[in-house]
Design an enzyme around this catalytic site. Structure first.
Site, PDB file in Angstrom:
ATOM      1  N   ALA A 122      -5.278  -9.218 -13.415  1.00 44.03           N
ATOM      2  CA  ALA A 122      -5.671  -8.153 -14.178  1.00 44.03           C
ATOM      3  C   ALA A 122      -4.560  -7.197 -14.383  1.00 44.03           C
ATOM      4  O   ALA A 122      -4.253  -6.192 -13.883  1.00 44.03           O
ATOM      5  CB  ALA A 122      -6.985  -7.244 -13.449  1.00 44.03           C
ATOM      6  N   LYS A 144       9.046   1.862 -14.363  1.00 43.70           N
ATOM      7  CA  LYS A 144       8.503   0.545 -14.600  1.00 43.70           C
ATOM      8  C   LYS A 144       9.390  -0.497 -15.081  1.00 43.70           C
ATOM      9  O   LYS A 144      10.568  -0.208 -15.588  1.00 43.70           O
ATOM     10  CB  LYS A 144       7.722   0.606 -16.102  1.00 43.70           C
ATOM     11  CG  LYS A 144       6.870  -0.741 -16.303  1.00 43.70           C
ATOM     12  CD  LYS A 144       5.572  -0.232 -17.392  1.00 43.70           C
ATOM     13  CE  LYS A 144       4.816  -1.521 -17.444  1.00 43.70           C
ATOM     14  NZ  LYS A 144       4.137  -2.380 -16.276  1.00 43.70           N
ATOM     15  N   GLY A 163       2.289  -5.455 -19.696  1.00 48.06           N
ATOM     16  CA  GLY A 163       1.345  -6.538 -19.824  1.00 48.06           C
ATOM     17  C   GLY A 163       0.334  -6.303 -20.562  1.00 48.06           C
ATOM     18  O   GLY A 163      -0.289  -7.082 -21.336  1.00 48.06           O
ATOM     19  N   CYS A 185       0.635  -1.196  -0.068  1.00 44.48           N
ATOM     20  CA  CYS A 185       0.111   0.118   0.029  1.00 44.48           C
ATOM     21  C   CYS A 185       0.756   1.325   0.014  1.00 44.48           C
ATOM     22  O   CYS A 185       0.128   2.371  -0.201  1.00 44.48           O
ATOM     23  CB  CYS A 185      -1.072   0.024   1.164  1.00 44.48           C
ATOM     24  SG  CYS A 185      -0.360  -0.106   2.797  1.00 44.48           S
ATOM     25  N   SER A 186       2.243   1.146   0.340  1.00 41.93           N
ATOM     26  CA  SER A 186       2.911   2.124   0.084  1.00 41.93           C
ATOM     27  C   SER A 186       3.320   2.604  -1.103  1.00 41.93           C
ATOM     28  O   SER A 186       3.858   3.617  -1.685  1.00 41.93           O
ATOM     29  CB  SER A 186       4.132   2.408   1.087  1.00 41.93           C
ATOM     30  OG  SER A 186       4.994   1.436   0.928  1.00 41.93           O
ATOM     31  N   ASN A 220      -4.132  -4.867 -16.417  1.00 34.41           N
ATOM     32  CA  ASN A 220      -4.633  -3.533 -16.719  1.00 34.41           C
ATOM     33  C   ASN A 220      -6.033  -3.435 -16.138  1.00 34.41           C
ATOM     34  O   ASN A 220      -6.940  -4.039 -16.689  1.00 34.41           O
ATOM     35  CB  ASN A 220      -4.529  -3.301 -18.147  1.00 34.41           C
ATOM     36  CG  ASN A 220      -4.585  -1.670 -18.040  1.00 34.41           C
ATOM     37  OD1 ASN A 220      -5.331  -0.820 -17.519  1.00 34.41           O
ATOM     38  ND2 ASN A 220      -3.666  -0.807 -18.876  1.00 34.41           N
ATOM     39  N   HIS A 245       5.667   4.124 -20.977  1.00 35.57           N
ATOM     40  CA  HIS A 245       5.343   4.313 -19.581  1.00 35.57           C
ATOM     41  C   HIS A 245       6.276   4.830 -19.022  1.00 35.57           C
ATOM     42  O   HIS A 245       7.672   5.343 -19.444  1.00 35.57           O
ATOM     43  CB  HIS A 245       5.349   2.881 -18.717  1.00 35.57           C
ATOM     44  CG  HIS A 245       4.078   2.042 -19.125  1.00 35.57           C
ATOM     45  ND1 HIS A 245       3.810   1.164 -20.030  1.00 35.57           N
ATOM     46  CD2 HIS A 245       2.874   2.045 -18.382  1.00 35.57           C
ATOM     47  CE1 HIS A 245       2.479   0.991 -20.084  1.00 35.57           C
ATOM     48  NE2 HIS A 245       1.901   1.175 -18.948  1.00 35.57           N
ATOM     49  N   HIS A 246       6.053   5.409 -17.657  1.00 33.39           N
ATOM     50  CA  HIS A 246       7.163   6.243 -16.757  1.00 33.39           C
ATOM     51  C   HIS A 246       8.399   5.291 -16.830  1.00 33.39           C
ATOM     52  O   HIS A 246       8.620   4.078 -16.891  1.00 33.39           O
ATOM     53  CB  HIS A 246       6.478   6.361 -15.350  1.00 33.39           C
ATOM     54  CG  HIS A 246       6.097   5.163 -14.796  1.00 33.39           C
ATOM     55  ND1 HIS A 246       7.064   4.397 -13.958  1.00 33.39           N
ATOM     56  CD2 HIS A 246       4.819   4.597 -14.890  1.00 33.39           C
ATOM     57  CE1 HIS A 246       6.394   3.208 -13.562  1.00 33.39           C
ATOM     58  NE2 HIS A 246       4.863   3.302 -14.122  1.00 33.39           N
TER      59      HIS A 246
HETATM   60  P1  NAD Z   1       6.013   0.459  -6.878  1.00 30.69           P
HETATM   61  O1  NAD Z   1       6.968  -0.200  -6.677  1.00 30.69           O
HETATM   62  O2  NAD Z   1       5.699   1.803  -6.607  1.00 30.69           O
HETATM   63  O3  NAD Z   1       5.062  -0.260  -5.654  1.00 30.69           O
HETATM   64  C1  NAD Z   1       5.203  -1.640  -5.299  1.00 30.69           C
HETATM   65  C2  NAD Z   1       4.884  -1.754  -3.854  1.00 30.69           C
HETATM   66  O4  NAD Z   1       4.972  -3.139  -3.443  1.00 30.69           O
HETATM   67  C3  NAD Z   1       6.188  -1.105  -3.018  1.00 30.69           C
HETATM   68  O5  NAD Z   1       5.787  -0.128  -2.061  1.00 30.69           O
HETATM   69  C4  NAD Z   1       6.967  -2.290  -2.333  1.00 30.69           C
HETATM   70  O6  NAD Z   1       7.614  -1.836  -1.321  1.00 30.69           O
HETATM   71  C5  NAD Z   1       5.601  -3.149  -2.183  1.00 30.69           C
HETATM   72  N1  NAD Z   1       6.143  -4.462  -1.877  1.00 30.69           N
HETATM   73  C6  NAD Z   1       6.834  -5.201  -2.730  1.00 30.69           C
HETATM   74  N2  NAD Z   1       6.952  -6.469  -2.228  1.00 30.69           N
HETATM   75  C7  NAD Z   1       6.336  -6.231  -0.783  1.00 30.69           C
HETATM   76  C8  NAD Z   1       6.317  -7.346   0.213  1.00 30.69           C
HETATM   77  N3  NAD Z   1       6.947  -8.382   0.503  1.00 30.69           N
HETATM   78  N4  NAD Z   1       5.538  -6.730   1.283  1.00 30.69           N
HETATM   79  C9  NAD Z   1       4.801  -5.582   1.205  1.00 30.69           C
HETATM   80  N5  NAD Z   1       5.085  -4.699   0.403  1.00 30.69           N
HETATM   81  C10 NAD Z   1       5.681  -5.119  -0.717  1.00 30.69           C
HETATM   82  O7  NAD Z   1       5.076  -0.232  -8.264  1.00 30.69           O
HETATM   83  P2  NAD Z   1       3.720   0.334  -8.759  1.00 30.69           P
HETATM   84  O8  NAD Z   1       3.943   1.357  -9.889  1.00 30.69           O
HETATM   85  O9  NAD Z   1       2.817   0.676  -7.637  1.00 30.69           O
HETATM   86  O10 NAD Z   1       3.267  -0.905  -9.514  1.00 30.69           O
HETATM   87  C11 NAD Z   1       3.263  -2.306  -8.915  1.00 30.69           C
HETATM   88  C12 NAD Z   1       2.702  -3.332  -9.839  1.00 30.69           C
HETATM   89  O11 NAD Z   1       1.499  -3.010 -10.374  1.00 30.69           O
HETATM   90  C13 NAD Z   1       3.726  -3.422 -11.036  1.00 30.69           C
HETATM   91  O12 NAD Z   1       3.810  -4.771 -11.309  1.00 30.69           O
HETATM   92  C14 NAD Z   1       3.047  -2.816 -12.014  1.00 30.69           C
HETATM   93  O13 NAD Z   1       3.544  -3.129 -13.292  1.00 30.69           O
HETATM   94  C15 NAD Z   1       1.762  -3.152 -11.761  1.00 30.69           C
HETATM   95  N6  NAD Z   1       0.666  -2.036 -12.391  1.00 30.69           N
HETATM   96  C16 NAD Z   1      -0.531  -2.661 -12.802  1.00 30.69           C
HETATM   97  C17 NAD Z   1      -1.526  -1.907 -13.309  1.00 30.69           C
HETATM   98  C18 NAD Z   1      -2.845  -2.535 -13.466  1.00 30.69           C
HETATM   99  O14 NAD Z   1      -3.832  -1.896 -13.876  1.00 30.69           O
HETATM  100  N7  NAD Z   1      -3.158  -3.786 -13.218  1.00 30.69           N
HETATM  101  C19 NAD Z   1      -1.476  -0.389 -13.301  1.00 30.69           C
HETATM  102  C20 NAD Z   1      -0.205   0.213 -12.792  1.00 30.69           C
HETATM  103  C21 NAD Z   1       0.862  -0.734 -12.203  1.00 30.69           C
END
Ligand code: NAD
Length: 267
Positions: free
Chosen positions: A122, A159, A165, A10-11, A124, A155-156
Site C-alpha cells: 500500500a 522524502k 509511489g 517504529c522510531s 498510500n 512532499h517534505h
Molecule cells: P523515516 O526515515 O522517518 O522512518 C523509517 C524508519 O525505519 C527509521 O526510523 C529507520 O531507522 C527504520 N528502519 C530502517 N531500516 C530498519 C531496520 N533494518 N530495522 C529497524 N528499523 C529500520 O521515514 P518515514 O517518513 O517514516 O517513511 C518510511 C517509508 O514509508 C518510506 O518509504 C515512505 O515513502 C513511506 N510512506 C508511506 C506512506 C503510505 O501511506 N504508505 C505514508 C508516508 C510514508
C-alpha cells in the site's frame, strides 16, 4: 478479539504515528515494534516514543522478540522491507507494507511472497487517496481520451524517492483505463526545447520542500476548461489510521497479494 500488531521501523516519522494509531484503535493490540541496532531508541517504551506516555512495551532490535504479533506493519526502507518479507514468510505472519519506491522487479518478489502469506502493498494507506484512484478511473474513462493529463505531487524535504509511489499509481490507474503503457507515455519533468506536447503523454511534476505531508493533483486539461482532482494530507495520522484498517482486514484474509482497494472494497 483484538488483532495483535507489531510495528517495524517504529522510531521513524510514520512509525511514531503508527504507534499512536494502534494504541487508539479499539480492535488492535500493539504488542511491540523494532528499531535498528544502532538506534538511540533501543529498549525504549513505544508510547514514550510516540509522545503519548509509557505503554509498557519496549522497542526491540530482534524480530524474534515479536513472534506474538499476528500482523506486522512495515514503514521502513526498500532494503529492510525486502528482508522483513523473508522473515514474515518464514514465520507465517501477515504483513502490511507502507514502504514506497519498489521497482517492478521488487514488486514481483512481494507478489510472489503472497503465495505463502497474506501481504498488502500500500504505497498510500489514506482512505481519501484510494477513493481518488477510483475517481481517476471514472474521469479517465469519461474525458481522458481528449484531455492533456498531468500529475503533480509535493512532499517534505526528507522524502527519498520521486515521483511518489502514489503519483506513479495515479498514472498507472489512468494509463490502464486508457489502454496506454505508462512506461512509454510517462514524462518525468521537462527541460529545454521539448517540442509540442504529445497527446498520449502523462506528465509528472515533483516538489520537495519543508514539512509538506503529501499533496497530489491530477489535471485533465482541454482548451477552455480543466478538471483537477486533488488530495491533500495534513497529518501522517491519516496514513497511520489507514494502515490500522489494512492490518485489521489482513488479519482475516487468506494468503494472497492485496492492496488498499481490496481493504476498502473498491474493486
Ligand atoms: P523515516 O526515515 O522517518 O522512518 C523509517 C524508519 O525505519 C527509521 O526510523 C529507520 O531507522 C527504520 N528502519 C530502517 N531500516 C530498519 C531496520 N533494518 N530495522 C529497524 N528499523 C529500520 O521515514 P518515514 O517518513 O517514516 O517513511 C518510511 C517509508 O514509508 C518510506 O518509504 C515512505 O515513502 C513511506 N510512506 C508511506 C506512506 C503510505 O501511506 N504508505 C505514508 C508516508 C510514508
Amino acid at each position: 478479539m483484538k488483532v495483535k500488531v507489531a510495528i517495524l521501523g517504529c522510531s521513524g516519522r510514520m512509525g511514531r504515528n503508527l504507534i499512536q494509531a494502534a494504541v487508539e484503535h479499539q480492535s488492535i493490540e500493539l504488542v511491540g515494534g523494532n528499531v535498528r541496532e544502532s538506534s538511540s531508541f533501543v529498549n525504549f517504551d513505544l508510547g514514550e516514543l510516540a509522545g503519548i506516555g509509557a505503554i509498557g512495551h519496549k522497542t526491540s532490535t530482534d524480530l524474534n522478540d515479536l513472534l506474538n504479533a499476528d500482523v506486522f506493519i512495515d514503514f521502513t526502507s526498500i532494503e529492510t522491507t525486502l528482508e522483513n518479507i523473508k522473515w514474515c514468510q518464514q514465520h507465517k505472519k501477515a504483513l502490511v507494507i507502507g514502504t514506497t519506491g519498489f521497482s517492478d522487479e521488487q514488486v514481483s518478489i512481494i507478489e510472489k511472497a503472497g503465495e505463502n502469506m497474506p501481504v498488502i502493498l500500500a504505497p498510500n494507506t489514506s482512505v481519501g487517496v484510494n477513493l481518488m484512484f477510483k475517481l481517476l478511473e471514472v474521469t479517465a474513462k469519461a474525458i481522458g481520451d481528449y484531455t492533456d493529463i498531468e500529475i503533480f505531487e509535493a512532499h517534505h524535504r526528507f522524502k527519498k524517492d520521486a515521483p511518489s509511489g502514489t503519483a506513479v499509481k495515479m498514472g498507472q490507474v489512468i494509463a490502464d483505463t486508457l489502454g496506454r503503457d505508462l512506461n512509454k507515455v510517462a514524462v518525468y519533468g521537462r527541460e529545454g526545447i521539448t517540442g509540442e506536447r504529445d497527446k498520449e503523454t502523462i506528465g509528472f511534476a515533483t516538489v520537495r520542500a519543508g514539512d509538506i505531508v503529501g499533496e497530489h493533483t491530477a489535471f485533465f486539461v482541454d482548451i477552455g476548461e480543466r478538471l483537477e482532482i486533488t488530495h491533500r494530507a495534513s497529518s501522517r495520522m491519516t496514513f497511520a489510521l489507514g494502515a490500522m484498517r489494512a492490518a485489521f482486514w489482513l488479519s482475516e484474509a487468506e494468503n494472497g497479494f492485496y492492496d488498499m482497494q481490496d481493504v476498502l472494497g473498491l474493486k
